[in-house]
Write a protein that holds these residues in place. Structure first.
Motif, short mmCIF file in Angstrom:
data_model
loop_
_atom_site.label_atom_id
_atom_site.label_comp_id
_atom_site.label_asym_id
_atom_site.label_seq_id
_atom_site.Cartn_x
_atom_site.Cartn_y
_atom_site.Cartn_z
N GLN A 37 64.82 20.81 16.73
CA GLN A 37 65.71 19.68 16.98
C GLN A 37 66.91 20.22 17.75
O GLN A 37 67.58 21.14 17.27
CB GLN A 37 66.17 19.06 15.66
N SER A 38 67.14 19.70 18.94
CA SER A 38 68.28 20.15 19.73
C SER A 38 69.37 19.09 19.67
O SER A 38 69.09 17.90 19.76
CB SER A 38 67.88 20.36 21.19
N TYR A 39 70.57 19.58 19.51
CA TYR A 39 71.73 18.70 19.53
C TYR A 39 72.63 19.20 20.65
O TYR A 39 72.55 20.34 21.05
CB TYR A 39 72.50 18.79 18.22
N GLY A 40 73.50 18.36 21.10
CA GLY A 40 74.41 18.80 22.15
C GLY A 40 74.30 17.88 23.33
O GLY A 40 73.78 16.78 23.21
N PRO A 41 74.81 18.32 24.48
CA PRO A 41 74.88 17.44 25.65
C PRO A 41 73.55 16.72 25.91
O PRO A 41 73.51 15.52 26.11
CB PRO A 41 75.20 18.41 26.79
N ARG A 44 72.97 13.87 23.59
CA ARG A 44 74.07 12.92 23.36
C ARG A 44 73.86 11.57 24.02
O ARG A 44 72.80 11.26 24.51
CB ARG A 44 75.39 13.57 23.82
N GLU B 24 73.90 19.85 12.32
CA GLU B 24 74.60 18.58 12.53
C GLU B 24 76.11 18.73 12.34
O GLU B 24 76.89 18.07 13.03
CB GLU B 24 74.02 17.51 11.60
N ILE B 27 77.61 20.04 15.48
CA ILE B 27 77.71 18.97 16.49
C ILE B 27 78.96 18.12 16.26
O ILE B 27 79.63 17.73 17.20
CB ILE B 27 76.46 18.07 16.42
N ASP B 30 81.72 19.36 17.91
CA ASP B 30 81.58 19.38 19.37
C ASP B 30 80.98 20.67 19.91
O ASP B 30 81.27 21.07 21.05
CB ASP B 30 82.92 19.12 20.06
N LYS B 31 80.17 21.32 19.09
CA LYS B 31 79.43 22.48 19.58
C LYS B 31 78.00 22.06 19.89
O LYS B 31 77.60 20.93 19.62
CB LYS B 31 79.44 23.59 18.53
N ASN B 32 77.24 22.97 20.44
CA ASN B 32 75.81 22.74 20.63
C ASN B 32 75.06 23.41 19.49
O ASN B 32 75.51 24.43 18.96
CB ASN B 32 75.34 23.31 21.96
N ALA B 33 73.90 22.87 19.15
CA ALA B 33 73.13 23.46 18.06
C ALA B 33 71.66 23.18 18.25
O ALA B 33 71.28 22.14 18.79
CB ALA B 33 73.60 22.91 16.71
#
Lengths: 213, 213
Positions: A37-41, A44, B24, B27, B30-33
């Motif tokens: 699972q990727s989070y971030g830009p 978003r 999470e 995130i 405001d970081k990437n994960a």
């Protein structure tokens, strides 16, 4: 054989859980699997993305590089990830507006409507989608998907989620009857026709009274 | 800065959930994960492994290549993953038998016992562990971890899990007071001493009556 899945939609649609269940089902079939699972830009703007790689071999690189299956439950997700699809099949919810600019093979199936209307619970759309992916890819067996669903969903919702999974498998049969899918997968026109006949038969069988139980 | 976590233990200890919550929370800061769960040979034999990579930058490779933090809740997991640790810190549960053959910096904290005895629920050991990782790494803020815990744990268990998280933060303070940790992280002997004093003070404060609420 390595099979790559990308599951995309909006946050809150439960695609991470769908990815986890898919990976666990593959393990029950004695395959290897990685769920990411990727989070971030990239995730978003209301979009959510989960990935699963399933293989008989060791998995060196755990991310989908050229997905075999892209699930897109929203138009946003379809535009974001559909535009970078190569050889794979795009599976969109019927509510998604298709674009001529996206050239990948595409099938459209009523995942959200099936969850809301046939199962009666919007929140099981992720498990309906899982059934669609399982039925189309056969990367995990139906039995293992059922087992993995039961072990991962909240207690007391097992029956509901198994119905959702079954509805998803029926939608996969419908999807296989769509021209785009046949053209891409059938070995010959005759095979395509037979595929479609079988699929329609199966789809009808699953819809005897319009309800999944 | 890129920070890599590997969470290992036995299946059923909820390390996947801990990884998801950690990602999470980052995130929310405001970081990437990226959160990864691998299944297959490497995760078999009763072992379970989840990974999280957190970074201010884009994350090109989503797996931990040289973990900054290895959590090992079982002796099996400690031996499997501890032996391939490089620069990072190993955090083991107190029940784990330590081995001279594993050369990585190591701290030992009572994660399982804290969950079972102070919180009263073995199943929250994963969230206690999350608090330890959060407190030691500061890769995600405490506020964001609290928010992410509340959004991911089963309804009705939020209070219990927040207590577990808090207990984990207190254990992190205890861990920082251990010689191994101080030697590795303090800039000077004076700083180490001050670190230890602060940590002991914080640890005592959290243990006023031996219960976390």
């Amino acid at each position: 054989m390595r099979v790559e899945f990308r599951l995309s939609g909006s946050g809150g649609q439960g695609l991470l859980l769908a990815g986890i269940v898919l990976a666990e089902a593959a393990i029950l079939d004695d395959k290897n699997a990685v769920q990411t699972q990727s989070y971030g830009p990239e995730a978003r703007g209301g979009s959510s993305k989960a990935e699963v790689v399933i293989s008989d071999e060791d998995i060196d690189y755990p991310k989908a590089t050229d997905p075999d299956y892209l699930l897109a439950l929203t138009t946003d997700a379809y535009r974001t990830y559909g535009s970078i699809m190569g050889k794979g099949l795009v599976i969109v919810d019927s509510s998604v507006r298709l674009s001529d600019e996206i050239k990948a093979r595409t099938v459209s199936v009523p995942i959200l409507a099936t969850a809301a209307e046939k199962i009666g619970k919007k929140v099981v759309a992720n498990i309906v989608a899982l059934g669609v992916l399982g039925g189309l890819s056969k990367a995990a067996s139906r039995e293992s998907l059922e087992e993995a669903v039961q072990s991962r969903v909240p207690k007391g919702t097992e029956g509901l989620n198994l119905s959702a999974l079954r509805a998803g498998f029926d939608l996969a049969d419908l999807a296989m009857a769509q021209p785009d899918y046949r053209r891409a997968t059938a070995a010959s026109p005759e095979a395509a026709l037979e595929d479609a006949r079988t699929a329609r038969r199966n789809a009808r069988r699953g819809e005897n009274d319009g309800r999944y139980r």
